[in-house]
Design a protein around this motif. Structure first.
Motif, PDB file in Angstrom:
ATOM      1  N   THR A  55      14.195   2.504   2.184  1.00 44.30           N
ATOM      2  CA  THR A  55      14.861   1.220   2.383  1.00 44.30           C
ATOM      3  C   THR A  55      15.677   1.293   3.682  1.00 44.30           C
ATOM      4  O   THR A  55      15.841   2.379   4.236  1.00 44.30           O
ATOM      5  CB  THR A  55      15.801   0.926   1.200  1.00 44.30           C
ATOM      6  N   PRO A  56      16.207   0.172   4.137  1.00 44.30           N
ATOM      7  CA  PRO A  56      17.053   0.235   5.340  1.00 44.30           C
ATOM      8  C   PRO A  56      18.234   1.190   5.191  1.00 44.30           C
ATOM      9  O   PRO A  56      18.720   1.733   6.166  1.00 44.30           O
ATOM     10  CB  PRO A  56      17.517  -1.210   5.509  1.00 44.30           C
ATOM     11  N   ALA A  57      18.675   1.439   3.968  1.00 44.98           N
ATOM     12  CA  ALA A  57      19.796   2.351   3.753  1.00 44.98           C
ATOM     13  C   ALA A  57      19.380   3.816   3.915  1.00 44.98           C
ATOM     14  O   ALA A  57      20.217   4.667   4.175  1.00 44.98           O
ATOM     15  CB  ALA A  57      20.385   2.145   2.358  1.00 44.98           C
ATOM     16  N   THR A  58      18.076   4.121   3.769  1.00 43.34           N
ATOM     17  CA  THR A  58      17.621   5.510   3.820  1.00 43.34           C
ATOM     18  C   THR A  58      16.798   5.851   5.057  1.00 43.34           C
ATOM     19  O   THR A  58      16.541   7.023   5.308  1.00 43.34           O
ATOM     20  CB  THR A  58      16.775   5.860   2.574  1.00 43.34           C
ATOM     21  N   GLY A  70       6.755   9.336  -6.456  1.00 42.14           N
ATOM     22  CA  GLY A  70       7.859   9.107  -7.394  1.00 42.14           C
ATOM     23  C   GLY A  70       8.918   8.227  -6.771  1.00 42.14           C
ATOM     24  O   GLY A  70       8.611   7.222  -6.147  1.00 42.14           O
ATOM     25  N   THR A  71      10.160   8.620  -6.929  1.00 43.29           N
ATOM     26  CA  THR A  71      11.263   7.784  -6.459  1.00 43.29           C
ATOM     27  C   THR A  71      11.231   7.599  -4.947  1.00 43.29           C
ATOM     28  O   THR A  71      10.675   8.423  -4.211  1.00 43.29           O
ATOM     29  CB  THR A  71      12.624   8.394  -6.848  1.00 43.29           C
ATOM     30  N   MET A  72      11.849   6.533  -4.494  1.00 38.75           N
ATOM     31  CA  MET A  72      11.940   6.258  -3.067  1.00 38.75           C
ATOM     32  C   MET A  72      12.590   7.425  -2.345  1.00 38.75           C
ATOM     33  O   MET A  72      13.513   8.040  -2.861  1.00 38.75           O
ATOM     34  CB  MET A  72      12.783   5.005  -2.816  1.00 38.75           C
ATOM     35  N   ASN A  73      12.103   7.720  -1.168  1.00 38.00           N
ATOM     36  CA  ASN A  73      12.672   8.735  -0.276  1.00 38.00           C
ATOM     37  C   ASN A  73      12.500  10.159  -0.795  1.00 38.00           C
ATOM     38  O   ASN A  73      13.164  11.071  -0.320  1.00 38.00           O
ATOM     39  CB  ASN A  73      14.145   8.431   0.016  1.00 38.00           C
ATOM     40  N   ALA A  74      11.600  10.391  -1.766  1.00 39.68           N
ATOM     41  CA  ALA A  74      11.382  11.740  -2.300  1.00 39.68           C
ATOM     42  C   ALA A  74      10.486  12.546  -1.369  1.00 39.68           C
ATOM     43  O   ALA A  74       9.457  12.065  -0.914  1.00 39.68           O
ATOM     44  CB  ALA A  74      10.750  11.664  -3.689  1.00 39.68           C
ATOM     45  N   PRO A 124       9.805  -0.061  -7.502  1.00 37.55           N
ATOM     46  CA  PRO A 124       8.524   0.550  -7.159  1.00 37.55           C
ATOM     47  C   PRO A 124       8.653   2.054  -6.980  1.00 37.55           C
ATOM     48  O   PRO A 124       9.737   2.564  -6.696  1.00 37.55           O
ATOM     49  CB  PRO A 124       8.135  -0.130  -5.848  1.00 37.55           C
ATOM     50  N   GLN A 125       7.549   2.753  -7.165  1.00 37.06           N
ATOM     51  CA  GLN A 125       7.486   4.205  -6.994  1.00 37.06           C
ATOM     52  C   GLN A 125       6.528   4.512  -5.848  1.00 37.06           C
ATOM     53  O   GLN A 125       5.511   3.836  -5.695  1.00 37.06           O
ATOM     54  CB  GLN A 125       6.949   4.857  -8.277  1.00 37.06           C
ATOM     55  N   ALA A 126       6.861   5.534  -5.061  1.00 35.88           N
ATOM     56  CA  ALA A 126       5.959   5.964  -3.991  1.00 35.88           C
ATOM     57  C   ALA A 126       4.791   6.722  -4.605  1.00 35.88           C
ATOM     58  O   ALA A 126       4.969   7.498  -5.542  1.00 35.88           O
ATOM     59  CB  ALA A 126       6.700   6.841  -2.995  1.00 35.88           C
ATOM     60  N   GLN A 127       3.578   6.488  -4.099  1.00 37.09           N
ATOM     61  CA  GLN A 127       2.416   7.236  -4.539  1.00 37.09           C
ATOM     62  C   GLN A 127       2.394   8.594  -3.838  1.00 37.09           C
ATOM     63  O   GLN A 127       2.955   8.749  -2.753  1.00 37.09           O
ATOM     64  CB  GLN A 127       1.136   6.469  -4.211  1.00 37.09           C
ATOM     65  N   ARG A 128       1.738   9.561  -4.454  1.00 38.49           N
ATOM     66  CA  ARG A 128       1.604  10.886  -3.846  1.00 38.49           C
ATOM     67  C   ARG A 128       0.946  10.721  -2.473  1.00 38.49           C
ATOM     68  O   ARG A 128      -0.032   9.997  -2.327  1.00 38.49           O
ATOM     69  CB  ARG A 128       0.771  11.793  -4.736  1.00 38.49           C
ATOM     70  N   GLY A 129       1.508  11.400  -1.480  1.00 40.55           N
ATOM     71  CA  GLY A 129       0.976  11.311  -0.120  1.00 40.55           C
ATOM     72  C   GLY A 129       1.603  10.202   0.712  1.00 40.55           C
ATOM     73  O   GLY A 129       1.259  10.030   1.877  1.00 40.55           O
ATOM     74  N   THR A 148       0.851  -1.181   0.000  1.00 41.37           N
ATOM     75  CA  THR A 148       0.000   0.000   0.000  1.00 41.37           C
ATOM     76  C   THR A 148       0.894   1.240   0.000  1.00 41.37           C
ATOM     77  O   THR A 148       1.848   1.311   0.755  1.00 41.37           O
ATOM     78  CB  THR A 148      -0.907   0.011   1.254  1.00 41.37           C
ATOM     79  N   GLY A 149       0.578   2.192  -0.859  1.00 38.62           N
ATOM     80  CA  GLY A 149       1.364   3.416  -0.949  1.00 38.62           C
ATOM     81  C   GLY A 149       2.444   3.367  -2.018  1.00 38.62           C
ATOM     82  O   GLY A 149       3.106   4.362  -2.285  1.00 38.62           O
ATOM     83  N   LEU A 150       2.628   2.197  -2.636  1.00 39.41           N
ATOM     84  CA  LEU A 150       3.607   2.055  -3.712  1.00 39.41           C
ATOM     85  C   LEU A 150       2.883   1.719  -5.013  1.00 39.41           C
ATOM     86  O   LEU A 150       1.811   1.125  -5.007  1.00 39.41           O
ATOM     87  CB  LEU A 150       4.619   0.946  -3.412  1.00 39.41           C
ATOM     88  N   THR A 151       3.492   2.082  -6.131  1.00 38.92           N
ATOM     89  CA  THR A 151       3.022   1.691  -7.452  1.00 38.92           C
ATOM     90  C   THR A 151       4.103   0.822  -8.063  1.00 38.92           C
ATOM     91  O   THR A 151       5.265   1.219  -8.122  1.00 38.92           O
ATOM     92  CB  THR A 151       2.789   2.930  -8.346  1.00 38.92           C
ATOM     93  N   CYS A 152       3.723  -0.368  -8.482  1.00 38.35           N
ATOM     94  CA  CYS A 152       4.673  -1.294  -9.108  1.00 38.35           C
ATOM     95  C   CYS A 152       4.298  -1.416 -10.580  1.00 38.35           C
ATOM     96  O   CYS A 152       3.178  -1.801 -10.919  1.00 38.35           O
ATOM     97  CB  CYS A 152       4.641  -2.644  -8.408  1.00 38.35           C
ATOM     98  N   LEU A 153       5.243  -1.061 -11.440  1.00 38.18           N
ATOM     99  CA  LEU A 153       4.996  -0.984 -12.872  1.00 38.18           C
ATOM    100  C   LEU A 153       5.298  -2.275 -13.621  1.00 38.18           C
ATOM    101  O   LEU A 153       5.179  -2.333 -14.826  1.00 38.18           O
ATOM    102  CB  LEU A 153       5.818   0.161 -13.468  1.00 38.18           C
TER     103      LEU A 153
END
Length: 180
Positions: free
Chosen positions: A105-108, A135-139, A95-100, A84-89
């Motif tokens: 990842t553990p690195a971020t 969009g991208t992770m951690n944006a 995966p991309q984060a959905q708006r909102g 939930t909250g991700l878009t997988c293409l």
């Protein structure tokens, strides 16, 4: 779509993912197609013998078994439903984060952000949708940082549009002390 032949010239095909633990409906056949400076994954009839996870790169254009739209591949080569909250293409696209939503990842993210999380990503719903553009992770919105983009970067203040702006400049009133 979703079937490959284990041997060239064979008249029957095997379902993608049938030798995997993940459900077969998460698998399909796709190939990578260039689009501008990036690429997209498109469905293809049949495909290469090797799964995309085992592919070394050149075969990605040829197509093969991979995760379907709505699923993502794991480090172990399985396909899992998108959180939930991700878009997988689909394909091997990250995966991309959905708006909102804000995902990391553990690195971020700090380790406590993964308390109780079994997957590779920790996803948070943001307090204000504008803080997390997707969009991208951690944006995060401009000037924001932290889990769920919850704080302004050092030396910045929150604005009404979800971003954070630098302190000082036109927003500050000069203060002078005079000694007599």
């Amino acid at each position: 779509i979703g079937f490959i032949s284990a041997t060239e010239g064979r008249s029957t095909c095997d379902a993608c993912g049938e030798d995997k633990a993940s459900p077969p409906e998460l698998w399909t056949t796709m190939r990578r197609v260039p689009k501008g400076d990036t690429f997209v994954w498109v469905y293809t009839q049949g495909g290469r013998l090797a799964s995309m996870a085992e592919d070394t790169g050149a075969g990605a254009e040829a197509g093969g078994c991979t995760c379907d739209v709505g699923a993502r591949s794991t480090a172990s080569g399985e396909c899992v439903p998108c959180e939930t909250g991700l878009t997988c293409l689909g394909g091997e696209a990250p995966p991309q984060a959905q708006r909102g939503y804000h995902a990391g990842t553990p690195a971020t993210y700090p380790s406590e952000a993964f308390a109780g999380v079994e997957g590779e990503y920790s996803v948070f719903k943001c307090v204000e949708q504008e803080w997390c553009p997707g969009g991208t992770m951690n944006a995060c919105a401009d000037g924001r940082e932290g889990v769920a983009c919850s704080k302004c970067m050092s030396g910045m203040f929150a604005t009404g549009d979800g971003t954070c702006k630098p302190c000082g400049g036109a927003q500050s009133v000069p203060f002078a002390t005079f000694l007599v």
